[in-house]
Design a protein around this motif. Structure first.
Motif, PDB file in Angstrom:
ATOM      1  N   ASP A 150       5.243  -6.415 -10.797  1.00  0.00           N
ATOM      2  CA  ASP A 150       6.645  -6.830 -10.859  1.00  0.00           C
ATOM      3  C   ASP A 150       6.769  -8.284 -10.437  1.00  0.00           C
ATOM      4  OD1 ASP A 150       7.658  -4.452 -11.782  1.00  0.00           O
ATOM      5  OD2 ASP A 150       8.440  -3.795  -9.850  1.00  0.00           O
ATOM      6  N   LYS A 151       7.784  -8.925 -10.984  1.00  0.00           N
ATOM      7  CA  LYS A 151       8.055 -10.334 -10.674  1.00  0.00           C
ATOM      8  C   LYS A 151       9.437 -10.431 -10.039  1.00  0.00           C
ATOM      9  CE  LYS A 151       8.591 -14.844 -12.791  1.00  0.00           C
ATOM     10  NZ  LYS A 151       8.733 -15.565 -14.073  1.00  0.00           N
ATOM     11  N   ILE A 152       9.472 -10.950  -8.820  1.00  0.00           N
ATOM     12  CA  ILE A 152      10.727 -11.101  -8.085  1.00  0.00           C
ATOM     13  C   ILE A 152      10.909 -12.575  -7.748  1.00  0.00           C
ATOM     14  CG2 ILE A 152      12.023 -10.431  -6.024  1.00  0.00           C
ATOM     15  CD1 ILE A 152      10.034  -7.997  -5.872  1.00  0.00           C
ATOM     16  N   GLU A 153      12.061 -13.091  -8.044  1.00  0.00           N
ATOM     17  CA  GLU A 153      12.426 -14.457  -7.667  1.00  0.00           C
ATOM     18  C   GLU A 153      13.711 -14.370  -6.847  1.00  0.00           C
ATOM     19  OE1 GLU A 153      10.696 -17.278  -8.346  1.00  0.00           O
ATOM     20  OE2 GLU A 153       9.176 -16.207  -9.494  1.00  0.00           O
ATOM     21  N   ILE A 154      13.716 -15.003  -5.687  1.00  0.00           N
ATOM     22  CA  ILE A 154      14.897 -14.974  -4.827  1.00  0.00           C
ATOM     23  C   ILE A 154      15.315 -16.409  -4.519  1.00  0.00           C
ATOM     24  CG2 ILE A 154      15.876 -14.232  -2.619  1.00  0.00           C
ATOM     25  CD1 ILE A 154      13.816 -11.966  -2.601  1.00  0.00           C
ATOM     26  N   GLN A 208      18.522  -0.758  -3.569  1.00  0.00           N
ATOM     27  CA  GLN A 208      17.913   0.402  -2.901  1.00  0.00           C
ATOM     28  C   GLN A 208      17.342   1.403  -3.901  1.00  0.00           C
ATOM     29  OE1 GLN A 208      21.248  -0.182  -2.733  1.00  0.00           O
ATOM     30  NE2 GLN A 208      22.247   1.649  -3.514  1.00  0.00           N
ATOM     31  N   ASN A 209      17.716   1.287  -5.178  1.00  0.00           N
ATOM     32  CA  ASN A 209      17.232   2.211  -6.204  1.00  0.00           C
ATOM     33  C   ASN A 209      16.077   1.647  -7.032  1.00  0.00           C
ATOM     34  OD1 ASN A 209      19.233   4.120  -5.543  1.00  0.00           O
ATOM     35  ND2 ASN A 209      20.715   3.011  -6.780  1.00  0.00           N
ATOM     36  N   LEU A 245      15.521 -10.403 -14.910  1.00  0.00           N
ATOM     37  CA  LEU A 245      16.943 -10.047 -14.998  1.00  0.00           C
ATOM     38  C   LEU A 245      17.589 -10.171 -13.628  1.00  0.00           C
ATOM     39  CD1 LEU A 245      16.654  -6.795 -17.159  1.00  0.00           C
ATOM     40  CD2 LEU A 245      17.421  -9.039 -17.945  1.00  0.00           C
ATOM     41  N   ILE A 246      18.789 -10.732 -13.579  1.00  0.00           N
ATOM     42  CA  ILE A 246      19.529 -10.818 -12.325  1.00  0.00           C
ATOM     43  C   ILE A 246      19.863  -9.404 -11.870  1.00  0.00           C
ATOM     44  CG2 ILE A 246      21.624 -11.655 -11.180  1.00  0.00           C
ATOM     45  CD1 ILE A 246      19.661 -13.869 -11.973  1.00  0.00           C
ATOM     46  N   SER A 247      19.598  -9.127 -10.606  1.00  0.00           N
ATOM     47  CA  SER A 247      19.800  -7.784 -10.073  1.00  0.00           C
ATOM     48  C   SER A 247      20.959  -7.769  -9.090  1.00  0.00           C
ATOM     49  CB  SER A 247      18.518  -7.315  -9.376  1.00  0.00           C
ATOM     50  OG  SER A 247      18.696  -6.046  -8.824  1.00  0.00           O
ATOM     51  N   ASN A 248      21.883  -6.852  -9.304  1.00  0.00           N
ATOM     52  CA  ASN A 248      23.037  -6.683  -8.429  1.00  0.00           C
ATOM     53  C   ASN A 248      22.600  -6.025  -7.119  1.00  0.00           C
ATOM     54  OD1 ASN A 248      25.402  -5.426  -7.205  1.00  0.00           O
ATOM     55  ND2 ASN A 248      26.469  -5.975  -9.088  1.00  0.00           N
ATOM     56  N   LYS A 263       0.803  -1.215   0.000  1.00  0.00           N
ATOM     57  CA  LYS A 263       0.000   0.000   0.000  1.00  0.00           C
ATOM     58  C   LYS A 263       0.839   1.269   0.000  1.00  0.00           C
ATOM     59  CE  LYS A 263      -3.928  -2.170   2.152  1.00  0.00           C
ATOM     60  NZ  LYS A 263      -4.985  -2.065   3.142  1.00  0.00           N
ATOM     61  N   LYS A 264       2.165   1.106  -0.079  1.00  0.00           N
ATOM     62  CA  LYS A 264       3.049   2.268  -0.141  1.00  0.00           C
ATOM     63  C   LYS A 264       4.210   1.934  -1.057  1.00  0.00           C
ATOM     64  CE  LYS A 264       6.069   1.165   3.708  1.00  0.00           C
ATOM     65  NZ  LYS A 264       6.815   1.737   4.819  1.00  0.00           N
ATOM     66  N   ASN A 265       4.992   2.928  -1.402  1.00  0.00           N
ATOM     67  CA  ASN A 265       6.153   2.707  -2.250  1.00  0.00           C
ATOM     68  C   ASN A 265       7.259   2.036  -1.439  1.00  0.00           C
ATOM     69  OD1 ASN A 265       4.919   3.901  -4.443  1.00  0.00           O
ATOM     70  ND2 ASN A 265       5.718   5.918  -3.950  1.00  0.00           N
ATOM     71  N   VAL A 266       7.783   0.953  -1.964  1.00  0.00           N
ATOM     72  CA  VAL A 266       8.885   0.252  -1.311  1.00  0.00           C
ATOM     73  C   VAL A 266       9.928  -0.110  -2.358  1.00  0.00           C
ATOM     74  CG1 VAL A 266       7.503  -0.690   0.580  1.00  0.00           C
ATOM     75  CG2 VAL A 266       7.777  -2.020  -1.487  1.00  0.00           C
ATOM     76  N   THR A 267      11.145  -0.302  -1.896  1.00  0.00           N
ATOM     77  CA  THR A 267      12.235  -0.689  -2.785  1.00  0.00           C
ATOM     78  C   THR A 267      12.458  -2.193  -2.715  1.00  0.00           C
ATOM     79  OG1 THR A 267      13.949  -0.416  -1.104  1.00  0.00           O
ATOM     80  CG2 THR A 267      13.388   1.537  -2.447  1.00  0.00           C
ATOM     81  N   LEU A 268      13.195  -2.684  -3.673  1.00  0.00           N
ATOM     82  CA  LEU A 268      13.556  -4.101  -3.683  1.00  0.00           C
ATOM     83  C   LEU A 268      14.340  -4.449  -2.420  1.00  0.00           C
ATOM     84  CD1 LEU A 268      13.577  -6.798  -5.133  1.00  0.00           C
ATOM     85  CD2 LEU A 268      15.543  -5.995  -6.458  1.00  0.00           C
ATOM     86  N   LYS A 269      15.210  -3.564  -1.988  1.00  0.00           N
ATOM     87  CA  LYS A 269      15.989  -3.794  -0.769  1.00  0.00           C
ATOM     88  C   LYS A 269      15.069  -3.951   0.448  1.00  0.00           C
ATOM     89  CE  LYS A 269      19.779  -1.987   1.994  1.00  0.00           C
ATOM     90  NZ  LYS A 269      20.805  -0.954   2.110  1.00  0.00           N
TER      91      LYS A 269
END
Length: 68
Positions: free
Chosen positions: A57-61, A49-50, A41-44, A15-21
């Motif tokens: 969005d799709k995040i795989e960890i 934080q940016n 895409l693999i993210s460094n 419900k708010k803006n958040v970063t990947l970090k």
């Protein structure tokens, strides 16, 4: 503004803006033992934080685990 995103195949609502970090920290993944794919895409880790999470969005960890 509500946004949904996918993390390891599960849908989440924010419900708010958040970063990947912030997502990685919230779910308690260890930075040094995780590989993060952000929208196919693999993210460094230096860029986490940016990267602001956006709608659908799709995040795989993947966490690296040692053992014997």
């Amino acid at each position: 503004m509500n946004k949904t995103f996918s993390l390891n195949g599960k849908k989440f609502l924010i419900k708010k803006n958040v970063t990947l970090k912030e997502i990685i920290n919230y779910f308690d993944y260890q930075k040094t033992l995780s590989i993060v794919e952000y929208n196919n895409l693999i993210s460094n880790s230096d860029k986490w934080q940016n990267i602001e999470i956006n709608l659908n969005d799709k995040i795989e960890i993947i966490s690296i685990v040692g053992g014997g």
